[in-house]
Design a protein around this motif. Structure first.
Motif, mmCIF file in Angstrom:
data_model
loop_
_atom_site.group_PDB
_atom_site.id
_atom_site.type_symbol
_atom_site.label_atom_id
_atom_site.label_comp_id
_atom_site.label_asym_id
_atom_site.label_seq_id
_atom_site.Cartn_x
_atom_site.Cartn_y
_atom_site.Cartn_z
ATOM 1 N N TYR A 22 23.836 31.444 128.742
ATOM 2 C CA TYR A 22 24.104 31.955 127.045
ATOM 3 C C TYR A 22 25.770 31.626 126.960
ATOM 4 N N LYS A 23 26.681 31.987 128.071
ATOM 5 C CA LYS A 23 27.641 32.106 127.923
ATOM 6 C C LYS A 23 28.707 30.132 127.949
ATOM 7 N N GLN A 24 28.030 29.889 128.092
ATOM 8 C CA GLN A 24 27.329 27.691 127.235
ATOM 9 C C GLN A 24 26.973 27.393 126.296
ATOM 10 N N PHE A 25 26.726 28.280 125.405
ATOM 11 C CA PHE A 25 25.912 27.658 124.468
ATOM 12 C C PHE A 25 25.642 28.467 123.360
ATOM 13 N N ARG A 26 26.502 29.800 123.240
ATOM 14 C CA ARG A 26 25.800 30.995 122.143
ATOM 15 C C ARG A 26 27.382 30.696 120.993
ATOM 16 N N ASP A 27 28.238 29.906 121.247
ATOM 17 C CA ASP A 27 29.099 29.570 120.480
ATOM 18 C C ASP A 27 28.536 27.910 119.223
ATOM 19 N N PHE B 75 22.868 29.731 120.110
ATOM 20 C CA PHE B 75 21.900 29.822 120.858
ATOM 21 C C PHE B 75 22.166 31.155 120.958
ATOM 22 N N GLU B 76 21.239 32.291 120.799
ATOM 23 C CA GLU B 76 20.473 33.064 121.094
ATOM 24 C C GLU B 76 19.666 33.942 121.957
ATOM 25 N N ILE B 77 19.952 35.010 122.736
ATOM 26 C CA ILE B 77 18.682 35.366 123.348
ATOM 27 C C ILE B 77 18.564 37.098 122.901
ATOM 28 N N TYR B 78 16.872 36.625 123.011
ATOM 29 C CA TYR B 78 16.616 38.125 122.078
ATOM 30 C C TYR B 78 15.200 38.364 123.667
ATOM 31 N N GLN B 79 16.010 39.271 124.543
ATOM 32 C CA GLN B 79 15.040 39.687 125.526
ATOM 33 C C GLN B 79 14.651 41.131 125.320
ATOM 34 N N VAL B 80 13.609 40.538 125.590
ATOM 35 C CA VAL B 80 12.638 42.270 125.351
ATOM 36 C C VAL B 80 11.733 42.920 126.782
ATOM 37 N N SER B 81 12.166 44.304 126.806
ATOM 38 C CA SER B 81 12.345 44.980 128.243
ATOM 39 C C SER B 81 10.329 45.248 128.254
ATOM 40 N N LEU B 82 10.009 45.000 129.157
ATOM 41 C CA LEU B 82 8.491 45.681 129.580
ATOM 42 C C LEU B 82 9.041 47.443 130.020
ATOM 43 N N ASP B 83 10.633 47.372 130.611
ATOM 44 C CA ASP B 83 10.274 48.696 131.409
ATOM 45 C C ASP B 83 10.178 50.014 130.492
ATOM 46 N N ASN B 84 9.251 50.570 131.817
ATOM 47 C CA ASN B 84 8.768 51.914 131.019
ATOM 48 C C ASN B 84 9.280 53.170 131.165
ATOM 49 N N LEU C 12 16.768 36.044 113.418
ATOM 50 C CA LEU C 12 17.648 35.169 114.137
ATOM 51 C C LEU C 12 17.525 33.076 113.907
ATOM 52 N N LYS C 13 16.547 32.818 112.453
ATOM 53 C CA LYS C 13 16.321 32.029 112.345
ATOM 54 C C LYS C 13 17.581 31.243 111.641
ATOM 55 N N GLY C 14 18.060 29.608 112.332
ATOM 56 C CA GLY C 14 18.592 29.169 111.762
ATOM 57 C C GLY C 14 19.920 28.865 114.508
ATOM 58 N N LYS C 15 19.024 29.557 114.181
ATOM 59 C CA LYS C 15 19.925 29.511 116.040
ATOM 60 C C LYS C 15 18.976 29.118 116.331
ATOM 61 N N VAL C 16 19.071 29.049 117.731
ATOM 62 C CA VAL C 16 18.455 28.086 118.603
ATOM 63 C C VAL C 16 18.260 29.511 119.597
ATOM 64 N N VAL C 17 16.469 29.701 119.725
ATOM 65 C CA VAL C 17 16.661 31.562 121.279
ATOM 66 C C VAL C 17 15.789 31.297 121.781
ATOM 67 N N LEU C 18 16.238 31.951 123.078
ATOM 68 C CA LEU C 18 15.219 32.367 123.659
ATOM 69 C C LEU C 18 14.669 33.312 123.572
ATOM 70 N N LEU C 19 13.087 33.069 123.732
ATOM 71 C CA LEU C 19 12.317 34.862 123.932
ATOM 72 C C LEU C 19 12.261 34.909 125.642
ATOM 73 N N ASP C 20 12.480 36.182 125.607
ATOM 74 C CA ASP C 20 12.372 36.462 127.192
ATOM 75 C C ASP C 20 11.718 37.516 127.314
ATOM 76 N N PHE C 21 10.636 37.944 128.144
ATOM 77 C CA PHE C 21 10.066 39.254 128.202
ATOM 78 C C PHE C 21 10.307 39.518 129.920
ATOM 79 N N THR C 22 11.248 40.575 130.460
ATOM 80 C CA THR C 22 10.921 40.892 131.768
ATOM 81 C C THR C 22 11.238 42.194 131.368
#
Length: 155
Positions: free
Chosen positions: A72-77, A80-89, A44-54
């Protein structure tokens, strides 16, 4: 005595943890998405990214993801990108929850024992980081409600 003196001198020359952290680059993550495809954070280099752990199995998750969807809707175009990491078991619960989300959703099967979360010093969920276009971590996000201005600065 000479050896002790040399060891003390070497310790003084070594950078502190804070100095090392300032020099450190992004810790890359490569985890599978809901289709099993490996998704690399570094791609995702070249984009602004929100790295989110949830975790989707939490009480806060629905409201939290609604806030993320607005951002995401406001900035994706604008790169902007979101990379969301789930820690669900529970993998099935994660797949069902993530299937409707428009951003990159991956899961660490190690759950709360995640090495990646540990490397990012994640102690509470959700935890998020803002990454600039060069791939450098710019900020640890304290409140998702105030993130729009921070994203705007990096776009």
């Amino acid at each position: 005595m000479a050896i002790a003196s040399l060891q003390a001198e070497r310790q003084l020359k070594q950078p502190t943890l804070l100095e090392q952290a300032k020099e450190a680059s992004l810790i890359d993550i490569s985890l599978p998405d809901i289709k099993g495809k490996q998704q690399k954070l570094s791609d995702l280099k070249g984009k602004v990214v929100l790295l989110d752990f949830t975790a989707y199995q939490t009480d806060y998750s629905p409201e939290y993801n609604i806030l993320l969807a607005k951002i995401y809707k406001q900035f994706r175009d604008k790169g902007f990108e979101i990379y969301q990491v789930s820690l669900d078991n529970n993998e099935n619960f994660w797949k069902v929850s993530a299937s409707n989300l428009p951003w990159i959703c991956v899961r660490d099967e190690a759950s709360i024992y995640s090495t990646v979360a540990n490397l990012y010093n994640v102690k509470n969920l959700p935890s998020a980081f803002l990454i600039d276009r060069t791939g450098a971590i710019q900020k640890r996000i304290a409140s998702i409600e105030s993130i729009s201005g921070e994203i705007q600065k990096l776009l």
